[in-house]
Enzyme design. Structure first.
Site, PDB file in Angstrom:
ATOM      1  N   GLU A 261     -37.600 -11.066  40.707  1.00 35.01           N
ATOM      2  CA  GLU A 261     -38.286  -9.912  40.109  1.00 35.01           C
ATOM      3  C   GLU A 261     -39.578 -10.350  39.416  1.00 35.01           C
ATOM      4  OE1 GLU A 261     -34.076  -7.538  39.326  1.00 35.01           O
ATOM      5  OE2 GLU A 261     -35.053  -8.651  37.713  1.00 35.01           O
TER       6      GLU A 261
ATOM      7  N   ASN B 159     -35.109 -11.384  36.709  1.00 37.04           N
ATOM      8  CA  ASN B 159     -34.685 -12.631  37.342  1.00 37.04           C
ATOM      9  C   ASN B 159     -35.896 -13.252  38.031  1.00 37.04           C
ATOM     10  OD1 ASN B 159     -34.987 -11.450  39.951  1.00 37.04           O
ATOM     11  ND2 ASN B 159     -32.880 -10.716  39.929  1.00 37.04           N
TER      12      ASN B 159
ATOM     13  N   ASP C 244     -25.829  -7.521  34.010  1.00 33.50           N
ATOM     14  CA  ASP C 244     -25.374  -6.578  32.985  1.00 33.50           C
ATOM     15  C   ASP C 244     -24.688  -7.314  31.842  1.00 33.50           C
ATOM     16  OD1 ASP C 244     -26.237  -4.506  34.649  1.00 33.50           O
ATOM     17  OD2 ASP C 244     -24.259  -4.282  35.583  1.00 33.50           O
TER      18      ASP C 244
END
Length: 508
Positions: A226, A223, A293
Protein backbone atom coordinates in the site's frame (compact mmCIF):
# COMPACT_ATOMS: atom_id res chain seq x y z
CA UNK A 1 7.50 -27.17 35.82
CA UNK A 2 10.13 -24.59 36.87
CA UNK A 3 11.96 -23.03 33.98
CA UNK A 4 14.67 -20.40 34.06
CA UNK A 5 13.94 -17.67 31.51
CA UNK A 6 15.90 -14.59 30.54
CA UNK A 7 13.42 -12.04 29.24
CA UNK A 8 15.80 -9.10 28.80
CA UNK A 9 16.82 -8.39 25.23
CA UNK A 10 20.46 -9.01 24.20
CA UNK A 11 22.53 -5.81 24.37
CA UNK A 12 23.40 -6.03 20.68
CA UNK A 13 19.87 -6.70 19.41
CA UNK A 14 19.31 -4.03 16.72
CA UNK A 15 16.16 -1.94 17.13
CA UNK A 16 14.54 -4.63 19.30
CA UNK A 17 11.54 -3.09 21.03
CA UNK A 18 11.92 -2.66 24.78
CA UNK A 19 8.32 -3.77 25.26
CA UNK A 20 9.20 -7.42 24.81
CA UNK A 21 10.21 -7.41 28.47
CA UNK A 22 7.54 -9.51 30.21
CA UNK A 23 7.09 -7.16 33.16
CA UNK A 24 6.37 -4.25 30.79
CA UNK A 25 3.82 -6.37 28.93
CA UNK A 26 2.09 -7.33 32.15
CA UNK A 27 2.08 -3.69 33.29
CA UNK A 28 0.37 -2.54 30.10
CA UNK A 29 -2.14 -5.39 30.26
CA UNK A 30 -3.07 -4.06 33.70
CA UNK A 31 -3.62 -0.56 32.26
CA UNK A 32 -5.83 -1.33 29.25
CA UNK A 33 -8.94 -2.97 30.78
CA UNK A 34 -11.92 -0.66 30.35
CA UNK A 35 -10.05 1.92 28.25
CA UNK A 36 -12.51 3.27 25.68
CA UNK A 37 -11.74 3.20 21.96
CA UNK A 38 -13.88 4.57 19.13
CA UNK A 39 -13.71 2.38 16.03
CA UNK A 40 -15.13 3.78 12.78
CA UNK A 41 -15.04 2.12 9.39
CA UNK A 42 -16.17 -0.53 6.98
CA UNK A 43 -18.00 -3.24 8.88
CA UNK A 44 -18.09 -6.69 7.26
CA UNK A 45 -19.39 -10.16 7.90
CA UNK A 46 -16.79 -12.90 7.38
CA UNK A 47 -18.12 -16.37 6.59
CA UNK A 48 -15.78 -19.37 6.51
CA UNK A 49 -17.01 -22.60 4.90
CA UNK A 50 -14.76 -25.52 5.88
CA UNK A 51 -14.76 -28.87 4.15
CA UNK A 52 -12.78 -31.60 2.45
CA UNK A 53 -11.69 -31.95 -1.16
CA UNK A 54 -11.32 -35.54 -2.29
CA UNK A 55 -12.15 -35.34 -5.99
CA UNK A 56 -12.32 -33.13 -9.05
CA UNK A 57 -15.68 -32.24 -10.54
CA UNK A 58 -16.68 -34.19 -13.69
CA UNK A 59 -18.34 -30.99 -14.93
CA UNK A 60 -15.21 -28.82 -14.96
CA UNK A 61 -11.57 -29.01 -13.80
CA UNK A 62 -12.42 -27.69 -10.33
CA UNK A 63 -12.23 -29.25 -6.84
CA UNK A 64 -15.44 -30.45 -5.18
CA UNK A 65 -15.68 -29.24 -1.57
CA UNK A 66 -17.70 -31.42 0.80
CA UNK A 67 -18.98 -28.94 3.39
CA UNK A 68 -18.31 -29.92 7.02
CA UNK A 69 -18.89 -26.77 9.06
CA UNK A 70 -19.32 -23.02 8.83
CA UNK A 71 -18.18 -20.10 10.97
CA UNK A 72 -19.53 -16.55 10.83
CA UNK A 73 -17.82 -13.60 12.53
CA UNK A 74 -17.38 -9.85 12.29
CA UNK A 75 -14.76 -8.65 9.83
CA UNK A 76 -13.20 -5.34 8.81
CA UNK A 77 -13.90 -2.64 11.38
CA UNK A 78 -15.94 -5.24 13.27
CA UNK A 79 -12.86 -7.42 13.65
CA UNK A 80 -10.88 -4.43 14.93
CA UNK A 81 -13.57 -3.92 17.57
CA UNK A 82 -13.56 -7.63 18.48
CA UNK A 83 -9.80 -7.52 19.04
CA UNK A 84 -9.97 -4.40 21.20
CA UNK A 85 -12.60 -6.08 23.37
CA UNK A 86 -10.71 -9.39 23.53
CA UNK A 87 -7.67 -7.54 24.89
CA UNK A 88 -9.78 -5.97 27.62
CA UNK A 89 -10.77 -2.64 26.10
CA UNK A 90 -14.19 -1.06 25.75
CA UNK A 91 -15.05 -0.16 22.16
CA UNK A 92 -17.75 1.87 20.46
CA UNK A 93 -18.18 0.53 16.91
CA UNK A 94 -19.60 2.82 14.22
CA UNK A 95 -20.31 1.13 10.90
CA UNK A 96 -22.73 0.79 8.03
CA UNK A 97 -24.91 -2.23 7.26
CA UNK A 98 -27.63 -2.98 4.74
CA UNK A 99 -31.25 -3.79 5.47
CA UNK A 100 -30.66 -7.45 4.64
CA UNK A 101 -30.10 -10.82 6.31
CA UNK A 102 -26.36 -10.17 6.55
CA UNK A 103 -27.11 -6.86 8.28
CA UNK A 104 -29.24 -8.70 10.81
CA UNK A 105 -26.36 -11.17 11.23
CA UNK A 106 -23.98 -8.28 11.87
CA UNK A 107 -26.33 -6.81 14.47
CA UNK A 108 -26.52 -10.17 16.23
CA UNK A 109 -22.75 -10.67 16.18
CA UNK A 110 -22.11 -7.21 17.60
CA UNK A 111 -24.65 -7.85 20.35
CA UNK A 112 -22.83 -11.05 21.33
CA UNK A 113 -19.44 -9.35 21.72
CA UNK A 114 -18.78 -8.43 25.34
CA UNK A 115 -17.11 -5.03 25.52
CA UNK A 116 -18.45 -3.84 22.14
CA UNK A 117 -21.15 -1.18 21.87
CA UNK A 118 -22.73 -1.20 18.41
CA UNK A 119 -23.64 2.11 16.75
CA UNK A 120 -24.68 0.66 13.39
CA UNK A 121 -26.27 2.81 10.72
CA UNK A 122 -28.64 1.02 8.31
CA UNK A 123 -28.64 1.88 4.60
CA UNK A 124 -31.33 -0.19 2.88
CA UNK A 125 -30.05 0.80 -0.55
CA UNK A 126 -26.86 -1.25 -0.25
CA UNK A 127 -25.92 -4.77 0.84
CA UNK A 128 -23.97 -5.54 3.98
CA UNK A 129 -20.41 -6.35 2.96
CA UNK A 130 -19.98 -10.14 3.07
CA UNK A 131 -16.81 -12.13 2.43
CA UNK A 132 -17.25 -15.89 2.08
CA UNK A 133 -14.11 -18.03 2.11
CA UNK A 134 -14.07 -21.72 1.19
CA UNK A 135 -11.33 -23.61 3.02
CA UNK A 136 -9.93 -27.14 2.83
CA UNK A 137 -6.91 -28.52 4.74
CA UNK A 138 -6.12 -25.05 5.99
CA UNK A 139 -5.98 -23.55 2.48
CA UNK A 140 -8.42 -21.08 0.98
CA UNK A 141 -9.83 -22.38 -2.30
CA UNK A 142 -12.02 -19.42 -3.18
CA UNK A 143 -13.30 -16.14 -1.76
CA UNK A 144 -16.64 -14.70 -2.84
CA UNK A 145 -17.40 -11.05 -1.99
CA UNK A 146 -20.78 -9.33 -1.86
CA UNK A 147 -20.31 -5.59 -1.49
CA UNK A 148 -21.10 -2.08 -2.65
CA UNK A 149 -18.10 0.28 -2.71
CA UNK A 150 -19.78 3.57 -3.63
CA UNK A 151 -19.52 6.35 -1.04
CA UNK A 152 -22.36 6.68 1.42
CA UNK A 153 -25.10 9.06 0.27
CA UNK A 154 -25.32 12.56 1.78
CA UNK A 155 -28.21 11.54 4.03
CA UNK A 156 -26.48 8.38 5.28
CA UNK A 157 -23.23 10.28 5.68
CA UNK A 158 -24.89 12.78 8.00
CA UNK A 159 -26.33 9.96 10.08
CA UNK A 160 -22.83 8.51 10.39
CA UNK A 161 -21.47 11.91 11.48
CA UNK A 162 -24.14 12.29 14.18
CA UNK A 163 -23.52 8.72 15.33
CA UNK A 164 -19.77 9.36 15.67
CA UNK A 165 -20.50 12.36 17.88
CA UNK A 166 -22.73 10.25 20.12
CA UNK A 167 -20.28 7.34 20.32
CA UNK A 168 -17.07 9.33 20.87
CA UNK A 169 -17.66 10.35 24.48
CA UNK A 170 -14.80 9.21 26.70
CA UNK A 171 -12.71 7.62 23.92
CA UNK A 172 -8.93 7.93 24.29
CA UNK A 173 -8.23 6.77 20.74
CA UNK A 174 -10.13 6.92 17.45
CA UNK A 175 -9.41 4.06 15.02
CA UNK A 176 -10.32 4.56 11.35
CA UNK A 177 -10.55 1.27 9.47
CA UNK A 178 -10.96 2.21 5.80
CA UNK A 179 -11.37 -0.73 3.44
CA UNK A 180 -12.68 1.55 0.69
CA UNK A 181 -16.30 0.35 0.93
CA UNK A 182 -17.79 3.84 1.14
CA UNK A 183 -18.09 4.56 4.87
CA UNK A 184 -14.98 6.70 5.41
CA UNK A 185 -15.95 9.84 3.49
CA UNK A 186 -14.41 13.28 3.98
CA UNK A 187 -17.26 14.24 6.31
CA UNK A 188 -16.72 11.09 8.40
CA UNK A 189 -12.98 11.84 8.61
CA UNK A 190 -13.77 15.39 9.77
CA UNK A 191 -16.15 14.00 12.40
CA UNK A 192 -13.36 11.74 13.69
CA UNK A 193 -11.02 14.73 13.95
CA UNK A 194 -13.71 16.60 15.89
CA UNK A 195 -14.15 13.61 18.19
CA UNK A 196 -10.40 13.71 18.92
CA UNK A 197 -10.33 17.37 19.98
CA UNK A 198 -10.70 16.34 23.61
CA UNK A 199 -7.25 14.76 23.44
CA UNK A 200 -7.81 11.42 21.73
CA UNK A 201 -5.28 10.15 19.20
CA UNK A 202 -6.38 9.21 15.67
CA UNK A 203 -4.89 6.10 14.04
CA UNK A 204 -5.73 5.12 10.45
CA UNK A 205 -5.51 1.79 8.63
CA UNK A 206 -6.34 2.47 5.01
CA UNK A 207 -6.60 0.58 1.73
CA UNK A 208 -7.10 3.86 -0.15
CA UNK A 209 -4.55 5.24 -2.60
CA UNK A 210 -5.08 8.85 -1.45
CA UNK A 211 -3.95 8.85 2.18
CA UNK A 212 -3.47 12.63 2.22
CA UNK A 213 -7.19 13.11 2.77
CA UNK A 214 -6.96 11.88 6.39
CA UNK A 215 -5.17 15.08 7.37
CA UNK A 216 -2.96 15.52 10.43
CA UNK A 217 -3.79 12.26 12.18
CA UNK A 218 -1.37 10.79 14.71
CA UNK A 219 -0.50 7.64 12.77
CA UNK A 220 -1.22 6.03 9.40
CA UNK A 221 -0.59 2.27 9.09
CA UNK A 222 -0.21 1.01 5.49
CA UNK A 223 1.48 -2.25 4.56
CA UNK A 224 4.49 -2.21 2.25
CA UNK A 225 2.46 -2.77 -0.93
CA UNK A 226 0.00 0.00 0.00
CA UNK A 227 2.90 2.36 0.75
CA UNK A 228 4.48 1.53 -2.61
CA UNK A 229 1.16 2.13 -4.38
CA UNK A 230 0.55 5.45 -2.64
CA UNK A 231 4.07 6.85 -3.15
CA UNK A 232 4.89 5.12 -6.47
CA UNK A 233 8.19 3.98 -4.97
CA UNK A 234 9.65 0.52 -4.32
CA UNK A 235 9.49 -0.87 -0.76
CA UNK A 236 11.54 -4.07 -0.88
CA UNK A 237 14.68 -3.09 1.03
CA UNK A 238 15.17 -0.98 4.16
CA UNK A 239 16.67 1.81 2.05
CA UNK A 240 13.72 1.76 -0.35
CA UNK A 241 11.25 1.82 2.54
CA UNK A 242 13.07 4.81 4.05
CA UNK A 243 12.78 6.69 0.77
CA UNK A 244 9.10 5.81 0.43
CA UNK A 245 8.40 6.90 4.01
CA UNK A 246 10.19 10.21 3.42
CA UNK A 247 8.03 10.74 0.35
CA UNK A 248 4.91 9.80 2.31
CA UNK A 249 5.63 12.47 4.94
CA UNK A 250 6.00 15.00 2.11
CA UNK A 251 2.64 14.01 0.62
CA UNK A 252 0.65 13.53 3.83
CA UNK A 253 0.03 15.68 6.91
CA UNK A 254 0.13 12.71 9.30
CA UNK A 255 2.47 12.95 12.28
CA UNK A 256 3.88 9.44 11.74
CA UNK A 257 3.70 6.44 9.41
CA UNK A 258 4.06 2.80 10.43
CA UNK A 259 4.56 0.41 7.53
CA UNK A 260 4.04 -3.31 8.15
CA UNK A 261 6.35 -5.53 6.09
CA UNK A 262 5.32 -9.11 6.85
CA UNK A 263 8.26 -11.27 7.91
CA UNK A 264 10.59 -8.23 7.65
CA UNK A 265 8.88 -6.58 10.61
CA UNK A 266 7.75 -2.95 10.71
CA UNK A 267 9.31 0.43 9.96
CA UNK A 268 8.36 3.68 11.68
CA UNK A 269 8.76 7.23 10.39
CA UNK A 270 8.07 10.11 12.77
CA UNK A 271 8.47 13.69 11.59
CA UNK A 272 11.87 15.07 12.51
CA UNK A 273 13.28 11.65 13.43
CA UNK A 274 15.21 9.01 11.47
CA UNK A 275 13.29 5.96 10.25
CA UNK A 276 13.50 2.99 12.62
CA UNK A 277 13.22 -0.64 11.51
CA UNK A 278 11.96 -3.22 13.97
CA UNK A 279 12.20 -6.94 13.18
CA UNK A 280 9.48 -9.31 14.22
CA UNK A 281 9.73 -12.65 16.01
CA UNK A 282 9.53 -15.50 13.49
CA UNK A 283 6.30 -17.44 13.91
CA UNK A 284 4.50 -20.11 11.94
CA UNK A 285 1.95 -18.35 9.73
CA UNK A 286 -1.34 -20.15 9.32
CA UNK A 287 -3.79 -17.47 8.16
CA UNK A 288 -3.15 -13.75 7.60
CA UNK A 289 -6.88 -12.94 7.43
CA UNK A 290 -7.52 -10.06 9.81
CA UNK A 291 -3.90 -9.69 10.99
CA UNK A 292 -3.98 -6.00 10.05
CA UNK A 293 -7.14 -5.56 12.11
CA UNK A 294 -5.42 -7.11 15.13
CA UNK A 295 -2.44 -4.77 14.66
CA UNK A 296 -4.70 -1.70 14.50
CA UNK A 297 -6.68 -2.78 17.56
CA UNK A 298 -3.57 -3.47 19.65
CA UNK A 299 -1.94 -0.21 18.61
CA UNK A 300 -5.02 1.80 19.53
CA UNK A 301 -5.67 0.08 22.84
CA UNK A 302 -2.03 0.37 23.93
CA UNK A 303 -2.05 4.10 23.16
CA UNK A 304 -5.33 4.47 25.07
CA UNK A 305 -3.64 2.69 27.99
CA UNK A 306 -0.86 5.28 28.12
CA UNK A 307 1.87 3.43 26.19
CA UNK A 308 4.30 5.44 24.11
CA UNK A 309 4.43 4.79 20.37
CA UNK A 310 7.33 2.34 20.56
CA UNK A 311 5.64 0.28 23.27
CA UNK A 312 2.36 0.31 21.32
CA UNK A 313 4.11 -0.96 18.20
CA UNK A 314 5.74 -3.82 20.10
CA UNK A 315 2.39 -4.71 21.66
CA UNK A 316 0.82 -4.75 18.18
CA UNK A 317 3.63 -6.89 16.75
CA UNK A 318 3.16 -9.41 19.51
CA UNK A 319 -0.61 -9.52 18.99
CA UNK A 320 -0.46 -9.85 15.20
CA UNK A 321 2.14 -12.60 15.55
CA UNK A 322 -0.34 -14.60 17.63
CA UNK A 323 -3.22 -13.81 15.24
CA UNK A 324 -1.50 -15.17 12.12
CA UNK A 325 -1.09 -18.51 13.87
CA UNK A 326 -4.87 -18.91 14.05
CA UNK A 327 -7.55 -19.75 11.51
CA UNK A 328 -9.83 -17.02 10.20
CA UNK A 329 -10.28 -13.49 11.48
CA UNK A 330 -9.20 -14.42 14.98
CA UNK A 331 -8.93 -12.43 18.20
CA UNK A 332 -6.07 -12.53 20.69
CA UNK A 333 -6.33 -12.77 24.48
CA UNK A 334 -4.01 -11.24 27.13
CA UNK A 335 -3.05 -14.77 28.24
CA UNK A 336 -1.92 -15.62 24.71
CA UNK A 337 0.21 -12.46 24.59
CA UNK A 338 1.98 -13.42 27.81
CA UNK A 339 2.59 -16.94 26.50
CA UNK A 340 3.93 -15.55 23.20
CA UNK A 341 6.25 -13.12 25.01
CA UNK A 342 7.67 -15.93 27.11
CA UNK A 343 8.05 -18.28 24.14
CA UNK A 344 9.81 -15.62 22.07
CA UNK A 345 12.65 -15.56 24.60
CA UNK A 346 13.04 -19.31 24.87
CA UNK A 347 15.43 -21.57 23.03
CA UNK A 348 13.64 -23.63 20.33
CA UNK A 349 13.65 -26.74 22.52
CA UNK A 350 12.32 -24.91 25.58
CA UNK A 351 9.48 -23.48 23.48
CA UNK A 352 8.22 -27.03 22.84
CA UNK A 353 7.53 -27.64 26.55
CA UNK A 354 3.87 -26.82 27.06
CA UNK A 355 1.02 -26.61 29.53
CA UNK A 356 -2.29 -28.42 29.12
CA UNK A 357 -3.92 -25.24 27.79
CA UNK A 358 -1.20 -24.74 25.21
CA UNK A 359 -1.54 -28.40 24.22
CA UNK A 360 -5.20 -27.77 23.42
CA UNK A 361 -4.43 -24.58 21.50
CA UNK A 362 -1.70 -26.23 19.41
CA UNK A 363 -3.86 -29.26 18.64
CA UNK A 364 -6.67 -26.97 17.48
CA UNK A 365 -4.27 -25.22 15.09
CA UNK A 366 -2.91 -28.51 13.77
CA UNK A 367 -6.37 -29.91 13.19
CA UNK A 368 -7.43 -26.78 11.35
CA UNK A 369 -4.57 -27.52 8.95
CA UNK A 370 -5.76 -31.09 8.50
CA UNK A 371 -2.71 -32.57 10.29
CA UNK A 372 -2.68 -36.00 11.92
CA UNK A 373 -1.90 -35.81 15.66
CA UNK A 374 -0.02 -38.54 17.53
CA UNK A 375 0.51 -39.07 21.27
CA UNK A 376 2.85 -41.17 23.37
CA UNK A 377 4.04 -40.98 26.94
CA UNK A 378 6.72 -42.18 29.33
CA UNK A 379 9.32 -41.32 31.93
CA UNK A 380 12.23 -40.94 29.45
CA UNK A 381 14.66 -40.77 32.39
CA UNK A 382 17.96 -41.48 30.64
CA UNK A 383 17.44 -40.96 26.91
CA UNK A 384 19.11 -43.70 24.87
CA UNK A 385 19.21 -45.19 21.40
CA UNK A 386 16.02 -47.17 22.00
CA UNK A 387 14.08 -44.03 22.92
CA UNK A 388 15.29 -42.16 19.82
CA UNK A 389 14.28 -45.03 17.53
CA UNK A 390 10.91 -45.37 19.26
CA UNK A 391 10.07 -41.67 18.96
CA UNK A 392 11.20 -41.58 15.33
CA UNK A 393 8.83 -44.45 14.55
CA UNK A 394 5.99 -42.76 16.45
CA UNK A 395 6.51 -39.54 14.47
CA UNK A 396 6.45 -41.48 11.21
CA UNK A 397 2.82 -42.44 11.98
CA UNK A 398 1.62 -38.86 12.37
CA UNK A 399 2.25 -35.26 11.32
CA UNK A 400 2.71 -33.89 14.85
CA UNK A 401 3.84 -35.88 17.90
CA UNK A 402 2.98 -34.99 21.50
CA UNK A 403 4.94 -36.64 24.31
CA UNK A 404 3.30 -36.83 27.74
CA UNK A 405 6.12 -36.78 30.30
CA UNK A 406 5.78 -38.12 33.86
CA UNK A 407 6.66 -35.56 36.52
CA UNK A 408 9.35 -36.37 39.08
CA UNK A 409 6.75 -37.41 41.66
CA UNK A 410 4.94 -39.55 39.11
CA UNK A 411 8.18 -41.30 38.13
CA UNK A 412 9.03 -41.92 41.77
CA UNK A 413 5.62 -43.45 42.39
CA UNK A 414 6.09 -45.79 39.41
CA UNK A 415 9.81 -46.63 39.69
CA UNK A 416 10.62 -46.21 43.39
CA UNK A 417 13.09 -44.11 45.37
CA UNK A 418 16.19 -42.97 43.52
CA UNK A 419 14.23 -42.28 40.37
CA UNK A 420 14.20 -40.28 38.27
CA UNK A 421 17.92 -39.89 37.72
CA UNK A 422 17.31 -36.69 35.76
CA UNK A 423 14.79 -34.09 36.93
CA UNK A 424 11.70 -33.06 34.98
CA UNK A 425 13.23 -29.96 33.40
CA UNK A 426 16.26 -31.87 32.14
CA UNK A 427 14.18 -34.71 30.73
CA UNK A 428 11.71 -32.31 29.07
CA UNK A 429 14.38 -30.21 27.36
CA UNK A 430 16.30 -33.25 26.07
CA UNK A 431 13.08 -34.69 24.61
CA UNK A 432 12.12 -31.33 23.12
CA UNK A 433 15.50 -31.15 21.42
CA UNK A 434 14.60 -34.13 19.21
CA UNK A 435 13.29 -33.34 15.75
CA UNK A 436 10.73 -36.13 16.05
CA UNK A 437 9.02 -34.44 19.02
CA UNK A 438 6.69 -31.47 18.47
CA UNK A 439 5.38 -30.89 21.99
CA UNK A 440 6.28 -32.11 25.50
CA UNK A 441 3.58 -31.89 28.17
CA UNK A 442 4.39 -32.90 31.77
CA UNK A 443 1.75 -34.61 33.94
CA UNK A 444 1.62 -35.51 37.63
CA UNK A 445 -0.90 -38.35 37.56
CA UNK A 446 -0.02 -42.04 37.33
CA UNK A 447 -1.48 -42.18 33.79
CA UNK A 448 -1.69 -39.63 30.97
CA UNK A 449 -5.43 -40.09 30.47
CA UNK A 450 -6.17 -36.38 31.12
CA UNK A 451 -3.74 -35.37 28.37
CA UNK A 452 -5.18 -37.95 25.99
CA UNK A 453 -8.69 -36.61 26.58
CA UNK A 454 -7.48 -33.06 25.91
CA UNK A 455 -5.46 -33.91 22.78
CA UNK A 456 -7.89 -36.45 21.26
CA UNK A 457 -5.03 -37.92 19.17
CA UNK A 458 -5.55 -39.69 15.87
CA UNK A 459 -2.91 -42.25 16.80
CA UNK A 460 -1.81 -43.42 20.27
CA UNK A 461 1.65 -45.01 20.35
CA UNK A 462 3.21 -47.34 22.93
CA UNK A 463 6.05 -49.82 22.85
CA UNK A 464 5.61 -53.34 21.51
CA UNK A 465 6.33 -54.67 25.00
CA UNK A 466 2.67 -53.80 25.72
CA UNK A 467 -0.36 -55.64 24.43
CA UNK A 468 -2.80 -53.33 22.64
CA UNK A 469 -5.43 -54.05 25.30
CA UNK A 470 -3.00 -52.78 27.99
CA UNK A 471 -2.44 -49.34 26.47
CA UNK A 472 -3.95 -46.66 28.70
CA UNK A 473 -6.47 -44.61 26.72
CA UNK A 474 -6.56 -47.05 23.83
CA UNK A 475 -10.30 -47.68 24.00
CA UNK A 476 -10.92 -43.94 24.32
CA UNK A 477 -8.87 -43.12 21.21
CA UNK A 478 -10.65 -45.82 19.23
CA UNK A 479 -14.02 -44.43 20.32
CA UNK A 480 -13.45 -41.24 18.30
CA UNK A 481 -12.02 -43.05 15.30
CA UNK A 482 -8.33 -43.07 16.23
CA UNK A 483 -5.96 -46.03 16.31
CA UNK A 484 -3.39 -47.61 18.64
CA UNK A 485 0.06 -48.44 17.26
CA UNK A 486 2.79 -50.50 18.93
CA UNK A 487 6.33 -49.40 18.07
CA UNK A 488 9.18 -51.94 17.97
CA UNK A 489 11.57 -51.98 20.94
CA UNK A 490 15.35 -51.90 20.36
CA UNK A 491 16.66 -54.90 22.30
CA UNK A 492 19.29 -54.31 24.96
CA UNK A 493 18.45 -50.66 25.60
CA UNK A 494 16.51 -49.49 28.64
CA UNK A 495 16.89 -46.93 31.44
CA UNK A 496 17.05 -49.69 34.05
CA UNK A 497 19.87 -51.41 32.15
CA UNK A 498 21.72 -48.10 31.78
CA UNK A 499 21.48 -47.45 35.53
CA UNK A 500 22.68 -50.99 36.26
CA UNK A 501 25.71 -50.51 34.00
CA UNK A 502 26.56 -47.19 35.63
CA UNK A 503 26.29 -48.73 39.10
CA UNK A 504 28.56 -51.63 38.10
CA UNK A 505 31.21 -49.21 36.81
CA UNK A 506 31.05 -47.12 39.98
CA UNK A 507 31.51 -50.23 42.15
CA UNK A 508 34.41 -51.41 40.02
Amino acid sequence: MPRSRRLDRPADAPHTLKFMDLSALQHLLEQVPGKRVLCVGDLMVDRFVYGEVTRVSPEAPIPVLTRKRELVMLGGAGNVARNVAALGGSVALVGLIGGDAEGNEAQRLVGEEAGVEGYLVVDSSRPTTLKTRFVSSGQQLLRVDMEESRPASAEVEQRLVRTIRDAADGAGVVLLSDYGKGVVTDAVIAACHDAAKAGAKVVVDSKARSIARYGDVDLVKPNDLELAHATELATDTDAEVEAALARALELWATKSVLVTRGAKGVSLAVRGQPVRHFPTVAREVFDVSGAGDTTLAALGLALAGGADLEEAIAFAQLASGVAVGKAGTATVSPEELVEAAITAHMAPAEAKVATLQRLQDEVARWRAKGLRVGFTNGCFDILHKGHVAYLSQARAWCDRLIVGLNSDGSVRALKGEGRPVNDLESRALVLAGLGSVDLVVPFDESTPIRLIEAARPDVLVKGADYAESEVVGGDLVKSWGGEVRLAPIVEGYSTTAAIRRMSSKEQA
